[in-house]
Design a protein around this motif. Structure first.
Motif, short mmCIF file in Angstrom:
data_model
loop_
_atom_site.label_atom_id
_atom_site.label_comp_id
_atom_site.label_asym_id
_atom_site.label_seq_id
_atom_site.Cartn_x
_atom_site.Cartn_y
_atom_site.Cartn_z
N GLU A 33 0.68 -0.97 -0.10
CA GLU A 33 0.03 -0.04 -0.05
C GLU A 33 0.96 1.35 0.04
O GLU A 33 2.02 1.39 0.67
CB GLU A 33 -0.85 0.10 1.28
N ARG B 32 -3.11 0.42 -5.32
CA ARG B 32 -2.44 0.40 -4.46
C ARG B 32 -1.99 2.04 -3.50
O ARG B 32 -1.78 1.81 -2.52
CB ARG B 32 -1.00 0.25 -4.71
N TYR C 178 -2.63 3.93 1.52
CA TYR C 178 -2.06 3.87 2.66
C TYR C 178 -2.37 5.51 3.32
O TYR C 178 -1.87 6.36 2.53
CB TYR C 178 -0.43 3.63 2.51
#
Length: 172
Positions: free
Chosen positions: A106, A129, A132
Motif C-alpha cells: 500500500e 495500491r 496508505y
C-alpha cells in the motif's frame, strides 16, 4: 490523483517527478512512496540515479537506512515537525519495476517514469495500491493520493492520451 509531466527528451520530467516524491517523503512522516519504471534494471540505471543525485544534495542523515535487494527501499528522515504527525516515523520510498510482481503493498503515492513504456494494466494496478495513510493523518483521504507520470508525447491511441485528456483517439 494524476500528475502528468509530458515533454521532449531532456526537459527535466524525471527530475521533477523524483523531486516531488522526495519532498513529500520529507514533509509527511511515515508516508510510503514508490518510484517505478516498467523494468527494474532500467529504473536502477536511470531514475534511481536521479533520486540519488537529489538525495546527495540533502543533509547527511536524511537517508537513515536502505535495502539494496529488489525492490530497493529507502528510509528517509522527515523534516516535518507538525505535532499532529507521527514524530520520528520514517518515510519509505520503494523502487520497483512494474513488470515484476508488485505484491500487496500500500502506498501514499508514487511516480512512474517513462510511463509511455508502461502497459495500462500496470498503471491500473498501482492506482489500486494508493490507500496508505500516514500515521496521524486520519483526514488524508483518497483525494490526497496521487501518481506522477513522466513521459514523451504519446500517440492519441495510447492509453495515456485518454487518461490525461479524458478523450479517445477520435477526440470524443
Amino acid at each position: 490523483k494524476l500528475k502528468a509531466y509530458m515533454g521532449p527528451a531532456g526537459c527535466a520530467k524525471s527530475t521533477t517527478g523524483c523531486a516531488d516524491i522526495m519532498l513529500r517523503a520529507l514533509l509527511l512522516p511515515g508516508s510510503k512512496w514508490f518510484v517505478a519504471r516498467r523494468d527494474y534494471n532500467d529504473l536502477m540505471d536511470t531514475t534511481a540515479r536521479t533520486m540519488a543525485n537529489i538525495l546527495n544534495r540533502l543533509p547527511d542523515g536524511t537517508l537513515v537506512e536502505r535495502t539494496k535487494s529488489p525492490p530497493m527501499k529507502w528510509y528517509i528522515r522527515p523534516i516535518a515537525t507538525d505535532t499532529n504527525l507521527a514524530r520520528g516515523a520514517l518515510s519509505e520510498i520503494t523502487f520497483m519495476g512494474l513488470s515484476d510482481n508488485v505484491g500487496s503493498y500500500e502506498y501514499t503515492g508514487g511516480f512512474i517514469d517513462e510511463a509511455d513504456e508502461v502497459e495500462q494494466q500496470y498503471f491500473e494496478q498501482m492506482k489500486m495500491r494508493l490507500r496508505y495513510r500516514p500515521p496521524g493523518m486520519e483526514d488524508f483521504d483518497e483525494c490526497n493520493h496521487f501518481i506522477g507520470l513522466a513521459f514523451n508525447p504519446p500517440p492519441v491511441t495510447h492509453w495515456l492520451y485518454t487518461e490525461c485528456t479524458g478523450m479517445d483517439a477520435t477526440g470524443t
